[in-house]
Design an enzyme around this catalytic site. Structure first.
Site, mmCIF file in Angstrom:
data_model
loop_
_atom_site.group_PDB
_atom_site.id
_atom_site.type_symbol
_atom_site.label_atom_id
_atom_site.label_comp_id
_atom_site.label_asym_id
_atom_site.label_seq_id
_atom_site.Cartn_x
_atom_site.Cartn_y
_atom_site.Cartn_z
ATOM 1 N N PRO A 161 0.828 -1.219 0.000
ATOM 2 C CA PRO A 161 0.000 0.000 0.000
ATOM 3 C C PRO A 161 0.858 1.263 0.000
ATOM 4 O O PRO A 161 0.357 2.345 -0.300
ATOM 5 C CB PRO A 161 -0.828 -0.119 1.279
ATOM 6 C CG PRO A 161 -0.185 -1.177 2.095
ATOM 7 C CD PRO A 161 0.615 -2.044 1.188
ATOM 8 N N GLU A 181 3.153 -6.963 8.267
ATOM 9 C CA GLU A 181 3.423 -5.525 8.084
ATOM 10 C C GLU A 181 4.382 -5.262 6.924
ATOM 11 O O GLU A 181 4.853 -4.144 6.757
ATOM 12 C CB GLU A 181 3.990 -4.924 9.379
ATOM 13 C CG GLU A 181 3.039 -4.975 10.561
ATOM 14 C CD GLU A 181 1.763 -4.178 10.315
ATOM 15 O OE1 GLU A 181 1.865 -3.007 9.888
ATOM 16 O OE2 GLU A 181 0.670 -4.714 10.544
ATOM 17 N N ARG A 202 -3.634 -9.012 -20.485
ATOM 18 C CA ARG A 202 -4.537 -8.683 -21.590
ATOM 19 C C ARG A 202 -3.899 -7.743 -22.601
ATOM 20 O O ARG A 202 -4.428 -7.561 -23.691
ATOM 21 C CB ARG A 202 -5.870 -8.133 -21.063
ATOM 22 C CG ARG A 202 -5.784 -6.817 -20.354
ATOM 23 C CD ARG A 202 -7.115 -6.459 -19.720
ATOM 24 N NE ARG A 202 -8.124 -6.018 -20.676
ATOM 25 C CZ ARG A 202 -8.150 -4.814 -21.242
ATOM 26 N NH1 ARG A 202 -7.214 -3.930 -20.969
ATOM 27 N NH2 ARG A 202 -9.105 -4.480 -22.083
ATOM 28 N N ASP A 245 -10.114 1.522 -24.243
ATOM 29 C CA ASP A 245 -10.192 1.308 -22.797
ATOM 30 C C ASP A 245 -10.192 2.633 -22.065
ATOM 31 O O ASP A 245 -9.512 3.565 -22.477
ATOM 32 C CB ASP A 245 -8.928 0.584 -22.276
ATOM 33 C CG ASP A 245 -8.900 -0.891 -22.616
ATOM 34 O OD1 ASP A 245 -9.921 -1.414 -23.048
ATOM 35 O OD2 ASP A 245 -7.824 -1.487 -22.428
#
Ligand code: ADE
Length: 271
Positions: free
Chosen positions: A90, A117, A159, A174
């Site tokens: 994150p 963590e 993809r 897209d």
């Protein structure tokens, strides 16, 4: 393209056998290898974590198993090719379509999804001296581990590989695709039947008039972007806005700024 994933939950990566990525593997377009981090431990409990230096909650992944696992994966390449290391966290840089395109051009990616963590920092430093390392976040929320992020990144990258999607044109429009519609979300789409539960489809789509259809699609893209991602409108390159785009944005309450960019309607700014 070759992909390696080192994880303490190999079974979490089972979806890589399914659908688009699964087919790409079956066709030999993708070589996916999943490794169990615990096989690189040497104690009775196969320990992969320990308490953090400096104290605090949670556990930190120990450097030794990661070092052994990554050395083994890298050595399996025969020394000719160096992989790109992708570390889901994150605290990483945002994963975007642009980064998916960048990854799709690389021949070999190694993912290191962490639990707890995170991984002892020295591992990232050590391999950063030898490999390109990308610390990547898939969004501003915290998952229990990086495995789901690996699935997300892998699907976005796979993809884009030549021969993986049926139609090579399918990524051109897209949302977020680089090019003319850059920074706009894709608008709504329709298929048969022409009427469903009393709901028709926009007339213009059956007009056969390609110019009008393109214009309508672009307008819809602007309306959706204004509603869902106003930050993308603010970042729109003024050179990509034609007269019609400008009057549509003005009609939606947006202000044209001196440099040609558009600013949010006043009431939104004041919130
Ligand atoms: N691991 C935990 N949360 C994550 C996130 N948002 N992106 C990537 N990896 C993660």
């Amino acid at each position: 393209m070759r992909l390696d994933v080192v994880t303490i939950f190999p079974e979490y990566l089972e979806p890589l056998n399914v659908s688009l990525v699964g087919k790409a593997r079956a066709r030999g377009r993708l070589d996916v290898r999943v490794h169990d981090l615990r096989t690189f431990t040497h104690d009775r409990h196969n320990t992969v974590d320990d308490t953090p230096y400096g104290g605090g909650p949670g556990m930190v992944m120990k450097p030794e198993p990661w070092g052994e696992a990554l050395d083994s994966v890298i050595a399996s390449g025969g020394g000719e090719e160096r992989p790109t290391l992708v570390v889901p966290t994150p605290s990483g840089r945002p994963f975007t379509q642009e980064l998916a395109v960048e990854f799709s051009r690389r021949p070999w990616l190694v993912f290191t999804p962490a639990r707890y963590e995170g991984i002892d920092r020295r591992v990232i430093e050590e391999y950063g001296e030898r490999l390109d390392v990308f610390e990547v976040s898939i969004g501003d929320y915290v998952l229990a581990g990086g495995e789901a992020a690996v699935l997300v990144i892998t699907e976005a990258v796979a993809r884009l590989l030549p021969g993986v999607l049926g139609n090579a044109e399918s990524h051109r429009d897209d949302s977020f695709a680089p090019g003319a519609m850059a920074n706009l979300l894709e608008g709504p789409v329709y298929t048969k039947p022409p009427e469903w539960r009393g709901r028709g489809i926009p007339e213009v789509l059956v007009s056969g008039h390609h110019g009008k259809i393109a214009r309508w699609r672009r307008d819809q893209a602007f309306r959706r972007t204004v509603a869902n991602r106003p930050d993308l409108i603010e970042r729109c390159d003024p050179a990509e806005l034609d007269k019609h785009d400008r009057s549509l944005l003005a009609a939606l309450g947006w202000r044209e700024l001196p440099d040609g960019r558009f600013g949010r309607p006043a009431e939104v700014v004041e919130e």
